[in-house]
Design a protein around this motif. Sequence first.
Motif, short mmCIF file in Angstrom:
data_model
loop_
_atom_site.label_atom_id
_atom_site.label_comp_id
_atom_site.label_asym_id
_atom_site.label_seq_id
_atom_site.Cartn_x
_atom_site.Cartn_y
_atom_site.Cartn_z
N SER A 70 -92.96 22.89 63.68
CA SER A 70 -93.30 24.36 62.91
C SER A 70 -95.13 24.34 63.52
O SER A 70 -95.33 23.36 64.34
N SER A 71 -95.59 25.38 63.75
CA SER A 71 -96.83 25.45 64.07
C SER A 71 -98.06 26.19 62.96
O SER A 71 -96.93 27.16 62.08
N ARG A 72 -98.91 26.33 63.48
CA ARG A 72 -99.67 26.88 62.36
C ARG A 72 -100.96 27.88 63.52
O ARG A 72 -101.40 27.27 64.52
N LEU A 73 -100.13 29.52 62.85
CA LEU A 73 -101.77 30.37 64.02
C LEU A 73 -102.57 30.73 62.61
O LEU A 73 -103.16 30.50 62.20
N TRP A 74 -103.97 30.61 63.45
CA TRP A 74 -105.17 30.80 62.82
C TRP A 74 -106.17 32.21 63.15
O TRP A 74 -105.79 31.94 64.53
N PHE A 75 -105.88 33.26 62.66
CA PHE A 75 -106.20 34.08 62.57
C PHE A 75 -107.78 34.59 62.62
O PHE A 75 -108.51 33.66 61.73
N ALA A 76 -108.42 35.80 62.86
CA ALA A 76 -110.10 36.23 63.09
C ALA A 76 -110.28 36.84 61.80
O ALA A 76 -111.29 36.04 61.67
N GLN A 77 -109.88 37.18 61.07
CA GLN A 77 -110.06 36.68 59.70
C GLN A 77 -110.20 35.30 58.81
O GLN A 77 -110.39 36.03 57.06
N GLY A 78 -109.53 34.77 59.63
CA GLY A 78 -110.19 33.38 58.73
C GLY A 78 -109.10 32.94 58.26
O GLY A 78 -109.06 32.11 57.10
N VAL A 79 -107.73 33.16 57.68
CA VAL A 79 -106.70 33.02 57.89
C VAL A 79 -105.42 32.26 58.56
O VAL A 79 -106.67 32.42 59.88
N SER A 80 -104.39 31.30 57.25
CA SER A 80 -103.65 30.84 59.03
C SER A 80 -102.53 31.04 58.36
O SER A 80 -101.87 31.79 57.09
N LEU A 81 -101.36 30.67 59.08
CA LEU A 81 -99.61 31.79 59.30
C LEU A 81 -99.07 30.53 59.62
O LEU A 81 -99.05 29.14 61.07
N GLU A 82 -98.20 29.23 58.34
CA GLU A 82 -97.17 28.70 59.43
C GLU A 82 -95.42 29.18 59.49
O GLU A 82 -95.14 29.98 59.18
N VAL A 83 -95.62 28.92 61.20
CA VAL A 83 -93.83 30.07 62.07
C VAL A 83 -93.17 28.19 61.95
O VAL A 83 -93.66 27.34 62.18
N LYS A 84 -92.45 28.96 62.09
CA LYS A 84 -90.90 27.74 63.35
C LYS A 84 -90.43 27.45 64.39
O LYS A 84 -90.97 26.15 64.21
N GLU A 85 -91.50 28.04 64.88
CA GLU A 85 -91.59 27.80 66.41
C GLU A 85 -92.46 26.67 66.71
O GLU A 85 -93.44 26.72 65.96
N SER A 86 -92.60 26.28 68.13
CA SER A 86 -93.88 25.84 68.67
C SER A 86 -95.08 25.49 68.75
O SER A 86 -94.22 26.96 69.67
N VAL A 87 -95.49 25.24 69.41
CA VAL A 87 -96.64 25.55 69.92
C VAL A 87 -96.48 26.16 71.43
O VAL A 87 -96.85 28.10 71.87
N GLY A 88 -95.48 25.68 71.85
CA GLY A 88 -95.17 26.38 73.55
C GLY A 88 -94.05 27.35 73.17
O GLY A 88 -94.52 27.87 74.26
N GLU A 89 -93.27 27.19 72.33
CA GLU A 89 -92.62 28.25 72.20
C GLU A 89 -93.61 29.77 71.89
O GLU A 89 -93.19 31.15 72.65
N ILE A 90 -94.74 29.68 70.77
CA ILE A 90 -95.26 30.77 71.28
C ILE A 90 -96.29 31.13 72.43
O ILE A 90 -96.08 32.50 72.39
N VAL A 91 -96.85 30.09 73.02
CA VAL A 91 -97.67 30.70 73.97
C VAL A 91 -96.26 30.84 74.97
O VAL A 91 -97.20 32.22 75.72
N GLU A 92 -95.47 31.05 75.05
CA GLU A 92 -94.15 31.89 75.85
C GLU A 92 -94.21 33.11 75.96
O GLU A 92 -94.49 34.23 76.72
N ARG A 93 -94.21 33.26 74.34
CA ARG A 93 -93.81 34.08 73.91
C ARG A 93 -95.10 35.50 74.43
O ARG A 93 -95.20 36.82 73.64
N PHE A 94 -96.17 34.90 73.89
CA PHE A 94 -97.44 35.56 73.89
C PHE A 94 -97.80 36.60 75.15
O PHE A 94 -98.88 37.00 75.97
N ALA A 95 -97.44 34.90 76.55
CA ALA A 95 -98.19 35.19 77.84
C ALA A 95 -96.74 36.37 77.95
O ALA A 95 -96.62 37.33 79.26
N GLY A 96 -95.32 36.49 76.97
CA GLY A 96 -94.52 37.62 78.34
C GLY A 96 -94.83 38.45 77.20
O GLY A 96 -94.52 39.39 77.65
#
Length: 69
Positions: free
Chosen positions: A43-69
């Motif tokens: 799992s990975s944790r995303l931090w947002f500009a508003q100061g909150v975070s969110l945990e998701v099941k995807e790995s960091v690599g999967e998230i980077v691929e989806r953000f780039a694609g």
Amino acid sequence: MKLVELTAVKGGPLWVNAALVLYVAGAEAAGASLYGDNNVRTSSRLWFAQGVSLEVKESVGEIVERFAG
């Protein structure tokens, strides 16, 4: 605005605005629980500009691929 679909830790779909994410890191892996669950999950944790975070099941690599694609 680019929305990216990710998976919540409990399994539901999440739509994340990629422009609001400051950084992504691997979540801390927990060992075996008191109830005998020793299945370590990726799992990975995303931090947002508003100061909150969110945990998701995807790995960091999967998230980077989806953000780039």
